[in-house]
Design an enzyme around this catalytic site. Structure first.
Site, PDB file in Angstrom:
ATOM      1  N   GLU A 181      35.777  43.887  36.985  1.00 56.24           N
ATOM      2  CA  GLU A 181      36.695  43.015  37.716  1.00 56.24           C
ATOM      3  C   GLU A 181      37.980  42.728  36.946  1.00 56.24           C
ATOM      4  O   GLU A 181      38.251  41.571  36.559  1.00 56.24           O
ATOM      5  CB  GLU A 181      35.997  41.701  38.089  1.00 56.24           C
ATOM      6  CG  GLU A 181      34.765  41.906  38.949  1.00 56.24           C
ATOM      7  CD  GLU A 181      34.224  40.608  39.553  1.00 56.24           C
ATOM      8  OE1 GLU A 181      34.835  39.542  39.355  1.00 56.24           O
ATOM      9  OE2 GLU A 181      33.197  40.675  40.245  1.00 56.24           O
ATOM     10  N   GLU A 390      27.558  44.460  41.625  1.00 55.39           N
ATOM     11  CA  GLU A 390      27.194  43.032  41.663  1.00 55.39           C
ATOM     12  C   GLU A 390      27.159  42.553  43.098  1.00 55.39           C
ATOM     13  O   GLU A 390      28.044  42.879  43.888  1.00 55.39           O
ATOM     14  CB  GLU A 390      28.217  42.141  40.934  1.00 55.39           C
ATOM     15  CG  GLU A 390      28.128  42.154  39.448  1.00 55.39           C
ATOM     16  CD  GLU A 390      29.158  41.234  38.794  1.00 55.39           C
ATOM     17  OE1 GLU A 390      29.577  40.225  39.411  1.00 55.39           O
ATOM     18  OE2 GLU A 390      29.558  41.550  37.671  1.00 55.39           O
TER      19      GLU A 390
HETATM   20  C1  FCB Z   1      31.711  37.898  39.141  1.00 53.06           C
HETATM   21  C2  FCB Z   1      31.503  38.168  37.671  1.00 53.06           C
HETATM   22  C3  FCB Z   1      30.134  37.821  37.164  1.00 53.06           C
HETATM   23  C4  FCB Z   1      29.591  36.556  37.803  1.00 53.06           C
HETATM   24  C5  FCB Z   1      29.749  36.583  39.295  1.00 53.06           C
HETATM   25  C6  FCB Z   1      29.196  35.383  39.989  1.00 53.06           C
HETATM   26  O1  FCB Z   1      33.071  37.697  39.391  1.00 53.06           O
HETATM   27  O2  FCB Z   1      31.755  39.529  37.390  1.00 53.06           O
HETATM   28  O3  FCB Z   1      30.188  37.751  35.764  1.00 53.06           O
HETATM   29  O4  FCB Z   1      30.152  35.451  37.226  1.00 53.06           O
HETATM   30  O5  FCB Z   1      31.096  36.748  39.635  1.00 53.06           O
END
Ligand code: FCB
Length: 484
Positions: A181, A390
Protein backbone atom coordinates in the site's frame (compact mmCIF):
# COMPACT_ATOMS: atom_id res chain seq x y z
CA UNK A 1 14.96 -26.98 0.88
CA UNK A 2 11.50 -27.49 -0.64
CA UNK A 3 10.00 -24.51 -2.37
CA UNK A 4 6.23 -24.49 -2.26
CA UNK A 5 4.61 -21.95 -4.46
CA UNK A 6 1.34 -20.73 -2.88
CA UNK A 7 -0.23 -20.50 -6.31
CA UNK A 8 0.37 -24.17 -7.03
CA UNK A 9 0.34 -25.71 -3.53
CA UNK A 10 -1.96 -28.70 -3.15
CA UNK A 11 -5.12 -28.49 -1.09
CA UNK A 12 -7.43 -31.23 0.02
CA UNK A 13 -11.18 -31.19 -0.05
CA UNK A 14 -13.51 -33.27 2.07
CA UNK A 15 -17.05 -32.57 0.84
CA UNK A 16 -17.77 -30.85 -2.45
CA UNK A 17 -18.12 -27.13 -1.78
CA UNK A 18 -21.09 -25.13 -3.09
CA UNK A 19 -18.67 -22.42 -4.20
CA UNK A 20 -15.41 -24.03 -5.27
CA UNK A 21 -12.08 -22.32 -5.86
CA UNK A 22 -9.49 -23.29 -8.47
CA UNK A 23 -7.05 -26.10 -7.64
CA UNK A 24 -3.93 -24.69 -6.00
CA UNK A 25 -5.74 -21.56 -4.77
CA UNK A 26 -3.66 -20.15 -1.89
CA UNK A 27 -5.60 -20.01 1.39
CA UNK A 28 -3.68 -17.54 3.44
CA UNK A 29 -3.55 -14.97 6.14
CA UNK A 30 -1.44 -11.82 6.42
CA UNK A 31 0.45 -9.81 9.04
CA UNK A 32 3.14 -7.12 9.09
CA UNK A 33 6.38 -6.89 11.08
CA UNK A 34 5.76 -3.77 13.16
CA UNK A 35 2.22 -4.84 13.95
CA UNK A 36 3.14 -8.21 15.48
CA UNK A 37 6.85 -8.78 16.13
CA UNK A 38 7.67 -6.65 19.18
CA UNK A 39 11.33 -7.14 20.25
CA UNK A 40 11.85 -3.61 19.01
CA UNK A 41 15.34 -3.30 20.45
CA UNK A 42 16.51 -6.91 20.07
CA UNK A 43 18.89 -8.50 17.62
CA UNK A 44 20.42 -5.23 16.54
CA UNK A 45 17.14 -3.68 15.37
CA UNK A 46 17.05 0.12 15.50
CA UNK A 47 13.98 2.39 15.36
CA UNK A 48 11.86 2.71 12.26
CA UNK A 49 9.63 5.71 11.55
CA UNK A 50 6.81 3.82 13.26
CA UNK A 51 8.77 3.47 16.52
CA UNK A 52 9.43 7.19 16.50
CA UNK A 53 5.88 8.13 15.50
CA UNK A 54 4.26 5.83 18.07
CA UNK A 55 6.40 7.38 20.80
CA UNK A 56 5.40 10.91 19.81
CA UNK A 57 2.60 11.94 22.18
CA UNK A 58 -0.80 12.20 20.55
CA UNK A 59 0.01 10.26 17.39
CA UNK A 60 -1.27 6.80 18.33
CA UNK A 61 -4.37 6.13 20.41
CA UNK A 62 -3.58 5.50 24.09
CA UNK A 63 0.14 5.97 23.40
CA UNK A 64 0.35 2.36 22.18
CA UNK A 65 3.58 1.24 20.50
CA UNK A 66 4.91 -1.85 18.76
CA UNK A 67 7.64 -2.37 21.38
CA UNK A 68 6.11 -5.67 22.47
CA UNK A 69 3.14 -6.00 20.10
CA UNK A 70 2.05 -9.66 20.17
CA UNK A 71 5.60 -10.86 20.79
CA UNK A 72 5.65 -12.85 17.56
CA UNK A 73 9.45 -12.50 17.49
CA UNK A 74 9.61 -14.92 20.42
CA UNK A 75 6.43 -16.87 19.76
CA UNK A 76 6.64 -17.47 16.02
CA UNK A 77 6.91 -21.24 16.37
CA UNK A 78 3.66 -21.38 18.33
CA UNK A 79 2.06 -19.04 15.80
CA UNK A 80 3.11 -21.15 12.83
CA UNK A 81 1.81 -24.29 14.57
CA UNK A 82 -1.52 -22.54 14.94
CA UNK A 83 -1.50 -21.66 11.22
CA UNK A 84 -0.82 -25.30 10.43
CA UNK A 85 -3.65 -26.43 12.73
CA UNK A 86 -5.99 -24.18 10.75
CA UNK A 87 -4.73 -25.60 7.48
CA UNK A 88 -3.39 -22.36 5.98
CA UNK A 89 -1.50 -23.14 2.76
CA UNK A 90 0.26 -19.76 2.63
CA UNK A 91 1.30 -16.96 4.98
CA UNK A 92 2.06 -13.36 4.03
CA UNK A 93 4.32 -11.49 6.45
CA UNK A 94 6.66 -8.53 6.15
CA UNK A 95 10.37 -8.18 6.77
CA UNK A 96 11.39 -5.41 9.14
CA UNK A 97 13.89 -3.25 7.25
CA UNK A 98 15.57 -1.94 10.47
CA UNK A 99 15.96 -5.52 11.72
CA UNK A 100 17.84 -6.48 8.55
CA UNK A 101 19.66 -3.25 7.72
CA UNK A 102 19.35 -1.03 10.82
CA UNK A 103 20.42 2.31 9.39
CA UNK A 104 19.13 1.61 5.90
CA UNK A 105 22.70 1.44 4.64
CA UNK A 106 25.55 -1.03 4.69
CA UNK A 107 25.65 -4.77 5.19
CA UNK A 108 22.80 -6.91 6.48
CA UNK A 109 22.69 -7.93 10.14
CA UNK A 110 22.87 -11.74 10.31
CA UNK A 111 20.82 -11.92 13.52
CA UNK A 112 18.00 -10.13 11.76
CA UNK A 113 18.14 -12.45 8.79
CA UNK A 114 18.35 -15.47 11.13
CA UNK A 115 14.98 -14.59 12.61
CA UNK A 116 13.39 -14.68 9.15
CA UNK A 117 15.32 -17.82 8.14
CA UNK A 118 13.90 -19.57 11.21
CA UNK A 119 10.39 -18.26 10.54
CA UNK A 120 10.46 -19.33 6.89
CA UNK A 121 11.95 -22.75 7.68
CA UNK A 122 9.23 -23.34 10.27
CA UNK A 123 6.57 -22.39 7.73
CA UNK A 124 8.06 -24.74 5.14
CA UNK A 125 8.29 -27.58 7.68
CA UNK A 126 4.53 -27.18 8.14
CA UNK A 127 3.83 -27.04 4.41
CA UNK A 128 2.91 -23.34 4.49
CA UNK A 129 4.16 -21.31 1.57
CA UNK A 130 5.73 -17.97 2.57
CA UNK A 131 5.01 -14.66 0.86
CA UNK A 132 7.44 -11.97 2.02
CA UNK A 133 6.63 -8.27 1.81
CA UNK A 134 9.75 -6.11 1.81
CA UNK A 135 8.17 -2.86 2.94
CA UNK A 136 5.15 -2.64 5.19
CA UNK A 137 5.83 0.94 6.29
CA UNK A 138 8.82 0.60 8.64
CA UNK A 139 11.43 2.88 7.06
CA UNK A 140 14.63 2.99 9.16
CA UNK A 141 14.48 6.25 11.13
CA UNK A 142 17.96 7.21 9.88
CA UNK A 143 16.65 7.27 6.31
CA UNK A 144 13.74 9.51 7.31
CA UNK A 145 16.23 11.85 8.92
CA UNK A 146 18.18 11.91 5.68
CA UNK A 147 15.00 13.02 3.87
CA UNK A 148 12.69 9.98 3.78
CA UNK A 149 10.61 8.98 0.75
CA UNK A 150 10.40 12.54 -0.61
CA UNK A 151 14.06 12.25 -1.63
CA UNK A 152 15.24 10.11 -4.53
CA UNK A 153 18.07 8.45 -2.63
CA UNK A 154 15.58 6.47 -0.52
CA UNK A 155 14.47 4.54 -3.62
CA UNK A 156 18.06 3.36 -4.17
CA UNK A 157 18.42 2.44 -0.50
CA UNK A 158 15.25 0.35 -0.78
CA UNK A 159 16.57 -1.57 -3.78
CA UNK A 160 19.80 -2.30 -1.92
CA UNK A 161 17.87 -3.62 1.07
CA UNK A 162 15.70 -5.73 -1.26
CA UNK A 163 18.82 -7.27 -2.70
CA UNK A 164 20.26 -8.07 0.75
CA UNK A 165 17.02 -9.66 1.92
CA UNK A 166 16.49 -11.71 -1.25
CA UNK A 167 20.12 -12.88 -1.35
CA UNK A 168 19.64 -14.36 2.12
CA UNK A 169 16.09 -15.70 1.84
CA UNK A 170 15.55 -16.18 -1.89
CA UNK A 171 16.35 -19.88 -1.71
CA UNK A 172 13.29 -20.47 0.44
CA UNK A 173 10.74 -17.70 -0.24
CA UNK A 174 8.92 -18.27 -3.54
CA UNK A 175 6.86 -15.05 -3.67
CA UNK A 176 8.16 -11.53 -2.95
CA UNK A 177 6.11 -8.38 -2.63
CA UNK A 178 7.95 -5.08 -2.88
CA UNK A 179 5.68 -2.48 -1.26
CA UNK A 180 2.52 -2.74 0.79
CA UNK A 181 0.00 0.00 0.00
CA UNK A 182 2.38 2.75 -1.12
CA UNK A 183 -0.68 5.05 -1.15
CA UNK A 184 -0.68 4.91 2.66
CA UNK A 185 3.08 5.47 2.88
CA UNK A 186 2.93 8.55 0.66
CA UNK A 187 -0.40 10.17 1.43
CA UNK A 188 -1.04 9.21 5.06
CA UNK A 189 2.66 9.43 5.93
CA UNK A 190 3.49 12.74 4.24
CA UNK A 191 0.05 14.24 3.38
CA UNK A 192 -2.50 13.91 6.16
CA UNK A 193 0.21 12.86 8.61
CA UNK A 194 -1.92 10.25 10.40
CA UNK A 195 0.75 7.63 9.71
CA UNK A 196 4.51 7.76 10.25
CA UNK A 197 6.51 9.88 9.74
CA UNK A 198 3.58 12.25 10.25
CA UNK A 199 4.56 15.00 7.84
CA UNK A 200 1.82 17.15 6.31
CA UNK A 201 3.13 18.55 3.06
CA UNK A 202 1.32 17.82 -0.24
CA UNK A 203 4.46 18.28 -2.35
CA UNK A 204 6.36 15.84 -0.13
CA UNK A 205 3.48 13.38 -0.45
CA UNK A 206 3.64 13.44 -4.26
CA UNK A 207 7.43 13.21 -4.24
CA UNK A 208 7.18 10.26 -1.86
CA UNK A 209 4.75 8.59 -4.28
CA UNK A 210 7.18 8.86 -7.17
CA UNK A 211 10.11 7.63 -5.10
CA UNK A 212 8.10 4.71 -3.76
CA UNK A 213 7.30 3.82 -7.38
CA UNK A 214 10.95 4.17 -8.32
CA UNK A 215 11.98 2.09 -5.30
CA UNK A 216 9.53 -0.59 -6.42
CA UNK A 217 10.97 -0.67 -9.95
CA UNK A 218 14.58 -0.67 -8.77
CA UNK A 219 13.75 -3.40 -6.26
CA UNK A 220 12.13 -5.54 -8.95
CA UNK A 221 15.37 -5.28 -10.92
CA UNK A 222 17.46 -6.09 -7.84
CA UNK A 223 15.24 -9.06 -6.93
CA UNK A 224 15.46 -10.53 -10.44
CA UNK A 225 19.25 -10.46 -10.17
CA UNK A 226 19.41 -12.55 -7.02
CA UNK A 227 16.24 -14.67 -6.94
CA UNK A 228 15.93 -18.06 -8.63
CA UNK A 229 14.05 -17.90 -11.94
CA UNK A 230 11.08 -19.70 -10.35
CA UNK A 231 10.48 -16.93 -7.78
CA UNK A 232 7.58 -14.57 -8.33
CA UNK A 233 7.64 -10.82 -7.75
CA UNK A 234 4.55 -8.82 -6.81
CA UNK A 235 3.33 -5.56 -5.31
CA UNK A 236 0.36 -5.05 -2.97
CA UNK A 237 -1.76 -2.02 -3.79
CA UNK A 238 -4.86 -0.72 -2.04
CA UNK A 239 -6.49 0.33 -5.30
CA UNK A 240 -9.61 2.30 -4.44
CA UNK A 241 -12.81 1.04 -6.01
CA UNK A 242 -14.11 4.54 -6.75
CA UNK A 243 -17.80 5.13 -7.45
CA UNK A 244 -19.35 8.53 -8.18
CA UNK A 245 -22.25 9.25 -5.81
CA UNK A 246 -24.48 10.18 -8.75
CA UNK A 247 -24.11 10.18 -12.49
CA UNK A 248 -23.64 13.96 -12.73
CA UNK A 249 -20.61 15.36 -14.51
CA UNK A 250 -19.37 16.85 -11.25
CA UNK A 251 -19.46 13.54 -9.38
CA UNK A 252 -17.87 11.69 -12.29
CA UNK A 253 -15.11 14.30 -12.38
CA UNK A 254 -14.57 13.80 -8.62
CA UNK A 255 -14.25 10.05 -9.24
CA UNK A 256 -11.76 10.66 -12.05
CA UNK A 257 -9.59 12.81 -9.79
CA UNK A 258 -9.56 10.28 -6.94
CA UNK A 259 -8.84 7.40 -9.32
CA UNK A 260 -5.92 9.41 -10.69
CA UNK A 261 -4.22 10.26 -7.40
CA UNK A 262 -5.41 7.14 -5.57
CA UNK A 263 -4.82 4.45 -8.19
CA UNK A 264 -3.37 5.49 -11.53
CA UNK A 265 -0.46 7.22 -9.80
CA UNK A 266 0.77 3.63 -9.15
CA UNK A 267 -0.67 1.60 -11.98
CA UNK A 268 0.19 4.19 -14.67
CA UNK A 269 3.97 3.87 -14.37
CA UNK A 270 3.89 0.25 -13.17
CA UNK A 271 1.74 -1.16 -15.98
CA UNK A 272 0.89 1.50 -18.57
CA UNK A 273 4.20 3.13 -19.39
CA UNK A 274 3.97 6.31 -17.32
CA UNK A 275 2.04 8.87 -15.32
CA UNK A 276 -1.24 10.01 -16.87
CA UNK A 277 -1.48 13.59 -18.11
CA UNK A 278 -4.66 14.29 -16.13
CA UNK A 279 -2.95 13.28 -12.85
CA UNK A 280 -0.05 15.60 -13.61
CA UNK A 281 -2.43 18.43 -14.54
CA UNK A 282 -4.47 17.97 -11.33
CA UNK A 283 -1.31 18.31 -9.23
CA UNK A 284 0.86 20.62 -11.38
CA UNK A 285 0.39 23.50 -8.92
CA UNK A 286 1.88 21.34 -6.15
CA UNK A 287 4.82 19.61 -7.76
CA UNK A 288 6.93 20.03 -10.89
CA UNK A 289 6.57 16.61 -12.51
CA UNK A 290 9.22 17.37 -15.14
CA UNK A 291 11.74 17.93 -12.40
CA UNK A 292 10.55 15.02 -10.24
CA UNK A 293 10.45 12.32 -12.91
CA UNK A 294 13.83 11.83 -14.59
CA UNK A 295 14.28 10.26 -18.01
CA UNK A 296 14.16 6.49 -17.67
CA UNK A 297 12.28 6.48 -14.35
CA UNK A 298 8.99 5.33 -15.83
CA UNK A 299 10.66 2.48 -17.69
CA UNK A 300 12.36 1.44 -14.46
CA UNK A 301 9.05 1.49 -12.56
CA UNK A 302 7.41 -0.49 -15.36
CA UNK A 303 9.63 -3.55 -15.06
CA UNK A 304 7.33 -6.56 -15.49
CA UNK A 305 6.08 -8.32 -12.37
CA UNK A 306 4.41 -11.72 -12.03
CA UNK A 307 1.50 -11.18 -9.66
CA UNK A 308 -0.53 -8.16 -8.60
CA UNK A 309 -1.77 -8.02 -5.00
CA UNK A 310 -4.93 -6.19 -4.00
CA UNK A 311 -5.72 -5.10 -0.45
CA UNK A 312 -9.46 -4.46 -0.28
CA UNK A 313 -11.62 -3.34 2.64
CA UNK A 314 -14.43 -1.12 1.27
CA UNK A 315 -15.42 0.93 -1.76
CA UNK A 316 -14.81 4.69 -2.08
CA UNK A 317 -17.86 6.83 -2.89
CA UNK A 318 -17.20 10.42 -3.94
CA UNK A 319 -19.02 13.54 -5.06
CA UNK A 320 -18.10 16.95 -6.38
CA UNK A 321 -16.77 19.67 -4.06
CA UNK A 322 -19.59 21.89 -2.85
CA UNK A 323 -17.67 24.46 -0.86
CA UNK A 324 -19.29 23.71 2.45
CA UNK A 325 -17.16 23.30 5.55
CA UNK A 326 -18.95 20.22 6.83
CA UNK A 327 -18.38 18.26 3.66
CA UNK A 328 -14.80 19.47 3.47
CA UNK A 329 -14.36 17.94 6.92
CA UNK A 330 -15.91 14.68 5.66
CA UNK A 331 -13.49 14.79 2.74
CA UNK A 332 -10.59 14.58 5.12
CA UNK A 333 -12.10 11.82 7.20
CA UNK A 334 -11.39 8.83 4.97
CA UNK A 335 -11.34 6.26 7.75
CA UNK A 336 -7.62 6.14 8.45
CA UNK A 337 -7.51 8.70 11.26
CA UNK A 338 -8.53 12.32 11.65
CA UNK A 339 -6.37 15.14 10.39
CA UNK A 340 -6.87 18.72 9.35
CA UNK A 341 -4.59 17.99 6.39
CA UNK A 342 -5.74 16.16 3.29
CA UNK A 343 -4.41 12.85 1.99
CA UNK A 344 -5.63 13.79 -1.52
CA UNK A 345 -3.19 16.43 -2.84
CA UNK A 346 -4.79 18.51 -5.57
CA UNK A 347 -8.24 17.07 -4.86
CA UNK A 348 -8.65 18.23 -1.26
CA UNK A 349 -12.26 19.33 -1.76
CA UNK A 350 -13.69 16.11 -3.17
CA UNK A 351 -16.37 14.83 -0.79
CA UNK A 352 -16.31 11.26 0.51
CA UNK A 353 -19.40 9.25 1.51
CA UNK A 354 -20.02 5.94 3.22
CA UNK A 355 -21.32 3.26 0.84
CA UNK A 356 -23.87 2.17 3.47
CA UNK A 357 -24.25 2.11 7.24
CA UNK A 358 -23.46 -1.58 7.67
CA UNK A 359 -20.01 -0.82 9.09
CA UNK A 360 -17.18 -2.57 10.91
CA UNK A 361 -15.55 -1.31 14.12
CA UNK A 362 -13.34 0.90 11.91
CA UNK A 363 -16.48 2.55 10.57
CA UNK A 364 -15.70 1.01 7.16
CA UNK A 365 -18.83 0.00 5.21
CA UNK A 366 -19.24 -3.65 4.27
CA UNK A 367 -19.73 -3.93 0.50
CA UNK A 368 -18.16 -6.99 -1.08
CA UNK A 369 -19.27 -6.00 -4.59
CA UNK A 370 -16.30 -3.61 -4.60
CA UNK A 371 -13.94 -6.57 -4.30
CA UNK A 372 -15.34 -8.44 -7.30
CA UNK A 373 -15.52 -5.21 -9.32
CA UNK A 374 -11.90 -4.40 -8.43
CA UNK A 375 -10.60 -7.85 -9.34
CA UNK A 376 -12.45 -7.96 -12.65
CA UNK A 377 -11.32 -4.41 -13.46
CA UNK A 378 -7.69 -5.22 -12.62
CA UNK A 379 -7.85 -8.37 -14.72
CA UNK A 380 -9.19 -6.41 -17.69
CA UNK A 381 -6.80 -3.48 -17.26
CA UNK A 382 -3.53 -5.23 -16.45
CA UNK A 383 -3.97 -8.90 -17.43
CA UNK A 384 -1.89 -10.15 -14.50
CA UNK A 385 -2.58 -13.05 -12.14
CA UNK A 386 -4.02 -11.56 -8.96
CA UNK A 387 -3.79 -12.21 -5.24
CA UNK A 388 -6.07 -10.71 -2.60
CA UNK A 389 -3.17 -9.91 -0.28
CA UNK A 390 -5.43 -8.40 2.42
CA UNK A 391 -9.12 -8.42 3.28
CA UNK A 392 -10.74 -8.57 6.68
CA UNK A 393 -12.53 -6.62 9.37
CA UNK A 394 -12.28 -5.28 12.91
CA UNK A 395 -15.15 -5.89 15.29
CA UNK A 396 -15.68 -5.42 19.02
CA UNK A 397 -14.78 -8.99 19.94
CA UNK A 398 -15.84 -10.28 23.33
CA UNK A 399 -14.16 -13.12 25.22
CA UNK A 400 -16.94 -15.34 26.55
CA UNK A 401 -17.01 -16.84 30.06
CA UNK A 402 -15.68 -20.07 28.52
CA UNK A 403 -12.70 -18.18 27.08
CA UNK A 404 -14.01 -18.52 23.52
CA UNK A 405 -14.38 -15.61 21.09
CA UNK A 406 -17.48 -15.90 18.95
CA UNK A 407 -17.25 -13.45 16.03
CA UNK A 408 -20.11 -14.15 13.62
CA UNK A 409 -19.74 -10.67 12.04
CA UNK A 410 -16.21 -11.51 10.92
CA UNK A 411 -17.37 -14.87 9.56
CA UNK A 412 -20.04 -13.04 7.59
CA UNK A 413 -17.56 -10.43 6.32
CA UNK A 414 -15.05 -13.03 5.12
CA UNK A 415 -17.75 -15.24 3.61
CA UNK A 416 -19.21 -12.32 1.62
CA UNK A 417 -15.77 -11.39 0.35
CA UNK A 418 -14.77 -14.95 -0.54
CA UNK A 419 -18.01 -15.16 -2.50
CA UNK A 420 -16.96 -11.93 -4.27
CA UNK A 421 -13.60 -13.51 -5.13
CA UNK A 422 -15.42 -16.55 -6.53
CA UNK A 423 -17.66 -14.22 -8.56
CA UNK A 424 -14.61 -12.45 -9.99
CA UNK A 425 -13.03 -15.79 -10.91
CA UNK A 426 -16.28 -16.83 -12.59
CA UNK A 427 -16.16 -13.56 -14.55
CA UNK A 428 -12.68 -14.44 -15.82
CA UNK A 429 -10.27 -12.86 -13.31
CA UNK A 430 -7.22 -15.05 -12.62
CA UNK A 431 -7.21 -14.86 -8.81
CA UNK A 432 -4.62 -17.19 -7.27
CA UNK A 433 -5.12 -16.68 -3.55
CA UNK A 434 -6.77 -14.91 -0.62
CA UNK A 435 -5.05 -13.66 2.56
CA UNK A 436 -7.35 -12.75 5.42
CA UNK A 437 -6.19 -9.71 7.39
CA UNK A 438 -5.12 -10.60 9.93
CA UNK A 439 -3.91 -13.82 11.45
CA UNK A 440 -3.51 -12.32 14.93
CA UNK A 441 -5.01 -9.30 16.65
CA UNK A 442 -2.30 -6.66 16.45
CA UNK A 443 -1.13 -3.03 16.49
CA UNK A 444 -3.55 -1.26 14.16
CA UNK A 445 -1.37 1.79 13.36
CA UNK A 446 -2.93 5.08 14.56
CA UNK A 447 -5.60 3.09 16.43
CA UNK A 448 -3.06 1.12 18.47
CA UNK A 449 -4.44 -2.05 20.03
CA UNK A 450 -8.02 -0.74 20.12
CA UNK A 451 -9.03 -2.41 16.84
CA UNK A 452 -8.93 -6.17 16.54
CA UNK A 453 -8.63 -7.63 13.03
CA UNK A 454 -7.33 -11.13 13.90
CA UNK A 455 -9.01 -14.45 13.26
CA UNK A 456 -6.95 -15.44 16.29
CA UNK A 457 -7.59 -13.46 19.48
CA UNK A 458 -4.63 -12.26 21.51
CA UNK A 459 -4.89 -11.45 25.20
CA UNK A 460 -2.47 -8.52 25.36
CA UNK A 461 -1.70 -9.11 29.06
CA UNK A 462 -0.79 -12.79 28.81
CA UNK A 463 -0.10 -13.07 25.04
CA UNK A 464 -2.41 -16.07 24.98
CA UNK A 465 -3.69 -16.94 21.51
CA UNK A 466 -7.28 -18.18 21.03
CA UNK A 467 -8.63 -18.97 17.58
CA UNK A 468 -11.95 -17.15 17.15
CA UNK A 469 -15.00 -18.76 15.56
CA UNK A 470 -13.88 -17.12 12.29
CA UNK A 471 -10.56 -19.02 12.39
CA UNK A 472 -12.35 -22.35 12.85
CA UNK A 473 -14.82 -21.43 10.11
CA UNK A 474 -11.95 -20.46 7.76
CA UNK A 475 -10.25 -23.79 8.53
CA UNK A 476 -13.41 -25.58 7.36
CA UNK A 477 -13.50 -23.51 4.17
CA UNK A 478 -9.89 -24.48 3.50
CA UNK A 479 -10.55 -28.16 4.19
CA UNK A 480 -13.57 -28.07 1.89
CA UNK A 481 -11.76 -26.02 -0.78
CA UNK A 482 -14.57 -23.47 -0.89
CA UNK A 483 -17.79 -22.16 0.64
CA UNK A 484 -20.52 -24.48 1.87
C1 FCB B 1 -4.15 -1.99 5.64
C2 FCB B 1 -2.76 -2.30 6.13
C3 FCB B 1 -2.69 -3.34 7.21
C4 FCB B 1 -3.84 -3.23 8.19
C5 FCB B 1 -5.16 -3.10 7.48
C6 FCB B 1 -6.34 -3.03 8.38
O1 FCB B 1 -4.19 -0.70 5.12
O2 FCB B 1 -1.95 -2.71 5.05
O3 FCB B 1 -1.43 -3.26 7.82
O4 FCB B 1 -3.62 -2.21 9.07
O5 FCB B 1 -5.14 -1.99 6.62
Amino acid sequence: MTMTDPTTAAHTSVAAPRVAFPPGFAWGSATAAYQIEGAAAEGGRTPSIWDTFAKTPGKVLNGDTGDVAVDHYHRFREDVRLMADLGLTSYRFSLSWPRIQPTGRGPAVERGLDFYRALVDTLLEHGISPVATLYHWDLPQDLEEAGGWPIRETAYRFAEYASLAASALGDRVPVWTTLNEPWCSAFLGYGSGVHAPGRTNPADALKAAHHLNLGHGLAVGALREVLPASAKVAVSLNLHLVRPLTDTDGDREAARRIEAVGNRIWTGPMFKGGYDEDLKADTAHIVDWDDLVRPGDEAEIGRPIDLLGLNYYNPTIVSAPNGDAETAEAARNDGHGDSEFSCWPGSEDVVFHLANDDVTAMGWPIDASGLSDSLVGMHNDFGLPLLVTENGAAFEDVVGPDGEVDDPERVRYVELHLQAVADAIAAGADVRGYYVWSFLDNFEWAYGYSKRFGVVHVDYDTQQRTPKTSARWYAEVIRRGGLA
